[in-house]
Design a protein around this motif. Structure first.
Motif, PDB file in Angstrom:
ATOM      1  N   UNK A  25       0.831  -1.209   0.000  1.00 22.92           N
ATOM      2  CA  UNK A  25       0.000   0.000   0.000  1.00 22.92           C
ATOM      3  C   UNK A  25       0.866   1.261   0.000  1.00 22.92           C
ATOM      4  N   UNK A  26       1.906   1.257   0.834  1.00 17.17           N
ATOM      5  CA  UNK A  26       2.782   2.425   0.911  1.00 17.17           C
ATOM      6  C   UNK A  26       3.483   2.704  -0.414  1.00 17.17           C
ATOM      7  N   UNK A  27       3.934   1.632  -1.048  1.00 19.27           N
ATOM      8  CA  UNK A  27       4.642   1.789  -2.331  1.00 19.27           C
ATOM      9  C   UNK A  27       3.709   2.378  -3.391  1.00 19.27           C
ATOM     10  N   UNK A  28       2.495   1.817  -3.462  1.00 21.29           N
ATOM     11  CA  UNK A  28       1.555   2.277  -4.484  1.00 21.29           C
ATOM     12  C   UNK A  28       1.072   3.703  -4.198  1.00 21.29           C
ATOM     13  N   UNK A  29       0.928   4.024  -2.917  1.00 18.47           N
ATOM     14  CA  UNK A  29       0.502   5.379  -2.551  1.00 18.47           C
ATOM     15  C   UNK A  29       1.550   6.409  -2.969  1.00 18.47           C
ATOM     16  N   UNK A  30       2.785   6.078  -2.667  1.00 16.84           N
ATOM     17  CA  UNK A  30       3.881   6.975  -3.055  1.00 16.84           C
ATOM     18  C   UNK A  30       3.890   7.164  -4.575  1.00 16.84           C
ATOM     19  N   UNK A  31       3.740   6.060  -5.288  1.00 13.41           N
ATOM     20  CA  UNK A  31       3.725   6.089  -6.752  1.00 13.41           C
ATOM     21  C   UNK A  31       2.574   6.975  -7.265  1.00 13.41           C
ATOM     22  N   UNK A  32       1.375   6.776  -6.720  1.00 19.96           N
ATOM     23  CA  UNK A  32       0.193   7.522  -7.179  1.00 19.96           C
ATOM     24  C   UNK A  32       0.353   9.026  -6.931  1.00 19.96           C
ATOM     25  N   UNK A  33       0.888   9.373  -5.762  1.00 21.02           N
ATOM     26  CA  UNK A  33       1.059  10.802  -5.439  1.00 21.02           C
ATOM     27  C   UNK A  33       2.104  11.455  -6.334  1.00 21.02           C
ATOM     28  N   UNK A  34       3.151  10.713  -6.610  1.00 16.97           N
ATOM     29  CA  UNK A  34       4.201  11.260  -7.481  1.00 16.97           C
ATOM     30  C   UNK A  34       3.689  11.452  -8.913  1.00 16.97           C
ATOM     31  N   UNK A  35       2.881  10.503  -9.381  1.00 21.24           N
ATOM     32  CA  UNK A  35       2.429  10.569 -10.769  1.00 21.24           C
ATOM     33  C   UNK A  35       1.265  11.547 -10.947  1.00 21.24           C
ATOM     34  N   UNK A  36       0.339  11.577  -9.961  1.00 22.35           N
ATOM     35  CA  UNK A  36      -0.887  12.367 -10.168  1.00 22.35           C
ATOM     36  C   UNK A  36      -1.058  13.527  -9.192  1.00 22.35           C
ATOM     37  N   UNK A  37      -0.122  13.688  -8.262  1.00 21.79           N
ATOM     38  CA  UNK A  37      -0.238  14.803  -7.330  1.00 21.79           C
ATOM     39  C   UNK A  37      -0.487  14.344  -5.900  1.00 21.79           C
ATOM     40  N   UNK A  38      -0.023  15.165  -4.939  1.00 23.80           N
ATOM     41  CA  UNK A  38      -0.055  14.847  -3.506  1.00 23.80           C
ATOM     42  C   UNK A  38      -1.448  14.525  -2.975  1.00 23.80           C
ATOM     43  N   UNK A  39      -2.473  15.130  -3.612  1.00 24.83           N
ATOM     44  CA  UNK A  39      -3.834  14.970  -3.068  1.00 24.83           C
ATOM     45  C   UNK A  39      -4.463  13.621  -3.462  1.00 24.83           C
ATOM     46  N   UNK A  40      -3.766  12.856  -4.295  1.00 24.73           N
ATOM     47  CA  UNK A  40      -4.313  11.579  -4.768  1.00 24.73           C
ATOM     48  C   UNK A  40      -4.414  10.564  -3.627  1.00 24.73           C
ATOM     49  N   UNK A  41      -5.582   9.923  -3.505  1.00 22.18           N
ATOM     50  CA  UNK A  41      -5.770   8.901  -2.474  1.00 22.18           C
ATOM     51  C   UNK A  41      -5.869   7.509  -3.109  1.00 22.18           C
ATOM     52  N   UNK A  42      -5.499   6.499  -2.323  1.00 23.85           N
ATOM     53  CA  UNK A  42      -5.434   5.123  -2.822  1.00 23.85           C
ATOM     54  C   UNK A  42      -6.429   4.257  -2.057  1.00 23.85           C
ATOM     55  N   UNK A  43      -7.109   3.375  -2.769  1.00 23.13           N
ATOM     56  CA  UNK A  43      -8.072   2.485  -2.111  1.00 23.13           C
ATOM     57  C   UNK A  43      -7.853   1.047  -2.569  1.00 23.13           C
TER      58      UNK A  43
END
Ligand code: PHE
Length: 339
Positions: A226-244
């Motif tokens: 989860x941490x890895x994917x969250x970091x990836x999502x925020x870097x690619x789409x912006x800090x406000x991106x949330x992961x579910x």
């Protein structure tokens, strides 16, 4: 005869002065001094002169010849200089003229997003692995806990080369290929083309791209995934991106999940892009199945790992808000130039 020589000299002077090129001047020389020239014609008549006259006329004729030579030479020099000057003027290079620029191509949107993704994962200590697109049934299905006749094979129908060889339907076979040749710690991503016998529409293509991720080490948990994917999502789409993470099933991970990201356009409120959901599904993931680890020669009692697979087409469509995947494949410059 003296008059004739004088007339000849006058005639030659005029013709020489009028010659406009070295070639024309040469013609003039031949006309006057050549074997069949005008001076020669006059000299031929020397024989009819009296012995007293002959030396006088001979001297005069020689005089005329050297005058002609001098005239020809002078004009020749002038013409040559003119011709050189003209050629130099014609061949002048204007060094201030702008050069011809060759326009370079630029990156396809897939390459832009893939390079960003690679950058993000390399920053987390991953390296890039690859595997063949023409793959054994064994790596694509069998070794991933999808034996012959497994119903999940139906969702990934593909193009077969032979009974046992096919175009890979996913990048997951690279997991097995990496495990076979490397003991943990393993941290790789594996981007590449995959194939399925799907008809083309706005969100499907028989050829598309995935990026596989695999991490195997001691004590790896779902929290690391989860941490890895969250970091990836925020870097690619912006800090406000949330992961579910949503529970799901894949034969080669246990537990498995699908991963949604908060909609990049509405931020989660619901809009046409996320079909009112507020979330967009982008990945399949899970903890590597112990059976798969064992098949790969890794002891599941000692090690654990997570894996994920993400579609490059989807990432790119959301990244640039493109709603028809076909646009990426048709090479229309009006579309491609926008990126
Ligand atoms: N290979 C799966 C697919 O194509 C995605 C996936 C990869 C799921 C890795 C879990 C782990 O649907």
């Amino acid at each position: 005869m003296k008059d004739q020589l004088n007339a000849l000299l006058g005639d030659a002077q005029a013709t020489i002065a009028q010659a406009q090129s070295t070639a024309a001047l040469e013609q003039t020389r031949i006309a006057f001094l050549g074997k069949k020239g005008k001076l020669t014609a006059i000299l031929k008549r020397m024989g009819s002169l009296s012995p007293e006259e002959r030396p006088i006329m001979g001297a005069l004729a020689n005089e005329t010849r050297s005058q002609l030579d001098a005239l020809l030479e002078a004009r020749g020099r002038t013409l040559k200089a003119e011709e050189t000057a003209r050629r130099l003027a014609d061949e002048t290079i204007d060094v201030t003229m702008p050069g011809r620029t060759k326009s370079l191509g630029h990156k396809h949107p897939f390459s832009i997003v893939l390079e960003e993704l690679e950058e993000i994962f390399l920053g987390m200590g991953f390296s890039v692995a690859t595997g063949p697109e023409v793959e054994w049934d064994y790596y694509n299905f069998e070794a991933l806990n999808l034996p012959q006749g497994h119903p999940a094979r139906d969702t990934q129908d593909t193009f077969y080369i032979t009974e046992r060889m096919l175009l890979r339907t996913q990048t997951s076979p690279v997991q097995m290929r990496v495990m076979e040749r490397q003991q943990p710690p393993i941290r790789i991503i594996a981007p590449g083309r995959v194939y399925r016998s799907d008809a083309v529409d706005a969100t499907h293509s028989p050829l598309f791209h995935q990026i596989e991720g695999l991490v195997v080490d001691q004590g790896i948990t779902m929290g690391d995934l989860k941490g890895t994917l969250e970091h990836f999502a925020k870097r690619l789409y912006g800090e406000e991106t949330r992961t579910r993470l949503r529970p799901h099933h894949f034969p080669f991970t246990e537990p498995s999940c699908e991963v949604d990201l908060s909609c990049f356009r509405c931020g989660g409120k619901g809009c046409p892009m996320c079909k009112g959901e507020g979330w967009i599904e982008v990945l399949g993931a899970g903890m590597v199945h112990p059976k798969v680890l064992r098949t790969g020669g890794i002891d599941p009692e000692k090690y654990s790992g997570f894996a994920f697979g993400v579609g490059l087409e989807r990432l790119t469509m959301f990244r640039f808000q493109v709603d028809d995947m076909r646009l990426f494949y048709v090479n229309d410059m009006r579309f491609l130039r926008q990126f």
